[in-house]
Design a protein around this motif. Structure first.
Motif: not given
Length: 241
Positions: A125-127, A157-171, A192-194
């Protein structure tokens, strides 16, 4: 109780190449496949997780061959992937599934991603949430897990998305979808994430801007083939050390 005595056997001499980094191996196949031209990958990790990604792109019409220890990928361009004849099996690789769902959200065809019992129990769900906000159409199990079916032909369409939890996979998932979206996609990290995806996208000629905790890219950019040397992974070196 049984006791064992271990005595030194003397020094060991030799040279070895530590297996390549798995995260970068995944991304090397994904980005080479949607680039224009032929990429050569050295140091690719020949493990099941990475090979699931390789086979998935072969099923989508990408010619991938082995030349000695190197992998040669004949990229088909951003819009050259073809509908696979069956569901794409990601095995036990969460990285492959979460990144691919972003990339496949921008394709013209429907795709289903499946995995083994372990992967099918992991949260997706996080993605799904940010991709849905971008206009993607994704269905999952009632628990928000695989199998995932991505409906093709959606206008992202592009979005501006603040990650709820730091995650390189979701980013990474959002940035890959952002390649196919109208406008500038922005991801804000709480920590910061990878940054493998950002670095590698730049290596393929894509402009990615990193300012503090914000990463952004403009949709519609084209990737150009390049040669990749996958660095050895220190965690894999632990066995030899």
């Amino acid at each position: 109780m049984t006791s064992y005595t271990c005595n030194p056997a003397g020094p060991v001499y030799g040279y070895l190449r530590v297996p390549g980094d798995k995260s970068i191996s995944h991304r090397s196949i994904m980005l080479s496949s949607i680039a224009t031209g032929t990429s050569q990958i050295s140091g690719f990790l020949q493990g099941e997780d990475s090979l699931h990604t390789l086979r998935a792109f072969q099923q989508m019409g990408v010619a991938i061959e082995q030349n000695g220890a190197d992998i040669i990928v004949h990229g088909v361009g951003m819009d050259g992937l073809q509908q696979p004849p069956q569901a794409l099996d990601m095995g036990n690789s969460g990285t492959a599934m979460r990144l691919l769902v972003g990339l496949l959200s921008g394709q013209a065809f429907d795709t289903t991603l499946v995995g083994d019992a372990s992967l099918s129990s992991r949260p997706m769900q996080r993605v799904i949430d940010p991709l849905t906000a971008m206009g993607a159409s994704i269905s999952s199990s009632s628990e928000g897990t695989a199998p995932l079916t991505i409906k093709g032909g959606q206008r992202l369409r592009a979005i501006r998305y603040p990650l709820p939890v730091a995650s390189a996979q979701v980013k990474s998932c959002i940035l890959l979808a952002g390649l196919y979206a109208e406008g500038i996609t922005e991801v804000i990290e709480p920590a910061p994430t990878r940054d493998h995806t950002e670095r590698m996208l730049r290596g393929f000629g894509c402009e990615v801007i990193s300012e503090g905790h914000q990463i952004s890219l403009r949709g519609g950019q084209r990737l150009r083939a390049t040669n990749i040397e996958v660095p050895a992974d220190i965690s894999s070196a632990a066995f030899f050390l």
